[in-house]
Design a protein around this motif. Structure first.
Motif, PDB file in Angstrom:
ATOM      1  N   THR A 145       0.860  -1.187   0.000  1.00 14.63           N
ATOM      2  CA  THR A 145       0.000   0.000   0.000  1.00 14.63           C
ATOM      3  C   THR A 145       0.894   1.234   0.000  1.00 14.63           C
ATOM      4  OG1 THR A 145      -0.169   0.073   2.422  1.00 14.63           O
ATOM      5  CG2 THR A 145      -1.866  -1.156   1.243  1.00 14.63           C
ATOM      6  N   ARG A 147       0.706   5.472   0.368  1.00 11.23           N
ATOM      7  CA  ARG A 147      -0.099   6.621   0.776  1.00 11.23           C
ATOM      8  C   ARG A 147       0.764   7.882   0.770  1.00 11.23           C
ATOM      9  NH1 ARG A 147      -4.745   4.556   3.433  1.00 11.23           N
ATOM     10  NH2 ARG A 147      -4.577   2.321   3.859  1.00 11.23           N
ATOM     11  N   ASP A 148       0.088   9.026   0.847  1.00 12.09           N
ATOM     12  CA  ASP A 148       0.830  10.265   1.052  1.00 12.09           C
ATOM     13  C   ASP A 148       0.936  10.526   2.556  1.00 12.09           C
ATOM     14  OD1 ASP A 148      -1.638  11.241   1.874  1.00 12.09           O
ATOM     15  OD2 ASP A 148      -1.971  12.448   0.070  1.00 12.09           O
ATOM     16  N   GLY A 151      -2.091  10.247   4.748  1.00  7.44           N
ATOM     17  CA  GLY A 151      -2.749   8.956   4.863  1.00  7.44           C
ATOM     18  C   GLY A 151      -3.657   8.617   3.702  1.00  7.44           C
ATOM     19  N   LEU A 153      -4.838   7.063   0.387  1.00  9.03           N
ATOM     20  CA  LEU A 153      -4.385   5.894  -0.363  1.00  9.03           C
ATOM     21  C   LEU A 153      -4.185   6.255  -1.830  1.00  9.03           C
ATOM     22  CD1 LEU A 153      -3.783   2.840  -0.381  1.00  9.03           C
ATOM     23  CD2 LEU A 153      -6.215   2.462  -0.857  1.00  9.03           C
ATOM     24  N   SER A 156      -2.401   0.415  -4.253  1.00 11.90           N
ATOM     25  CA  SER A 156      -2.317  -0.806  -3.454  1.00 11.90           C
ATOM     26  C   SER A 156      -2.379  -2.010  -4.379  1.00 11.90           C
ATOM     27  CB  SER A 156      -3.446  -0.881  -2.415  1.00 11.90           C
ATOM     28  OG  SER A 156      -4.705  -1.018  -3.042  1.00 11.90           O
ATOM     29  N   SER A 217      -0.525  11.411  -7.039  1.00 15.25           N
ATOM     30  CA  SER A 217      -0.335  12.468  -6.059  1.00 15.25           C
ATOM     31  C   SER A 217      -0.150  13.816  -6.734  1.00 15.25           C
ATOM     32  CB  SER A 217       0.874  12.139  -5.181  1.00 15.25           C
ATOM     33  OG  SER A 217       1.138  13.173  -4.260  1.00 15.25           O
TER      34      SER A 217
END
Length: 240
Positions: A145, A147-148, A151, A153, A156, A217
């Protein structure tokens, strides 16, 4: 010591030495997907990554630490600034509230999905001094997983593989000869070839997942409101 006891002792020494093991690695669907990201390029130049390897029933703490070191080296070779962490007793040693925030947080954990072996076949292998091979088959999953720092997501996946280990002097000898004389290095079944093949596939898919997370992101950050007063918003993957 009689001849029978001597033979049994030699068998045990041979088995424990690992010199009669032939491993077949079978990548499952998640590891067979095409990957366009080249792990040899600077795909994460200037980015901060936190890699956390979570120990469990299958992945013990020393193995988790080794996995983190290898994955950390993978991303450093692609230009990232990497921190690694192996949580103990469910608690991370690294606080996200302290220090520079990571651009990506990569969490890794492993599971044993299936294991199969035949007791009677192992007994026959012992009686035949390993001329009749026995086998152990097991499937594992590497859960990933990404994440940034908040948190959210980003990506994954569960990367699965199957391994079949054959034990026997006869089958090892035949495959050793074939590896030495016939098979190209990428098709060898003895030595470190299966582990090397799994690492190649795993690192390629992990790099692809992390790159996808970076792009996602960047896209999400592009929708954030611009800073007031003429200041520039910090972009993911650049130095502050």
């Amino acid at each position: 010591m009689n001849a029978s006891a001597t033979s049994v002792s030699l068998l045990l020494v041979t088995l424990l030495s690992g010199c009669v093991t032939v491993t077949v690695y079978q990548p499952l669907s998640s590891l067979q997907r095409p990957s366009i990201v080249d792990p040899q390029l600077a795909n994460f130049e200037g980015m901060r990554l936190l890699v956390r390897c979570v120990p469990g029933d299958y992945l013990k703490a020393p193995d988790a630490d080794l996995l983190c070191r290898k994955v950390g080296a993978l991303f450093r070779n692609q230009g990232a600034k990497v921190e690694t962490d192996v949580p103990r007793n469910g608690r991370s040693s690294r606080s996200l509230e302290k220090g520079a925030q990571p651009d990506l947080i990569v969490d890794l954990s492993s599971r044993l999905l299936h294991k199969e072996s035949s007791g009677p076949l192992w007994a026959l292998t012992a009686l035949s001094l390993t001329l009749v091979p026995a086998f152990t088959e097991y499937s594992v999953a590497q859960d990933v997983t990404i994440r940034d720092a908040s948190g959210f997501l980003l990506a994954s996946d569960s990367l699965k593989a199957r391994f079949i280990e054959y034990f026997g002097a006869g089958i090892w000898g035949v495959n050793w000869v074939l590896d030495a004389l016939v098979r190209p290095p990428e098709e060898e079944l003895t030595g470190e070839a299966p582990a090397r093949d799994f690492s190649r596939d795993f690192y390629a898919q992990l790099s692809q997942l992390a790159f996808n997370a970076r792009v996602r992101s960047d896209v999400l950050r592009s929708f954030e409101p611009r800073a007031q007063g003429g200041g520039e918003q910090r972009q993911t993957g650049t130095e502050p």
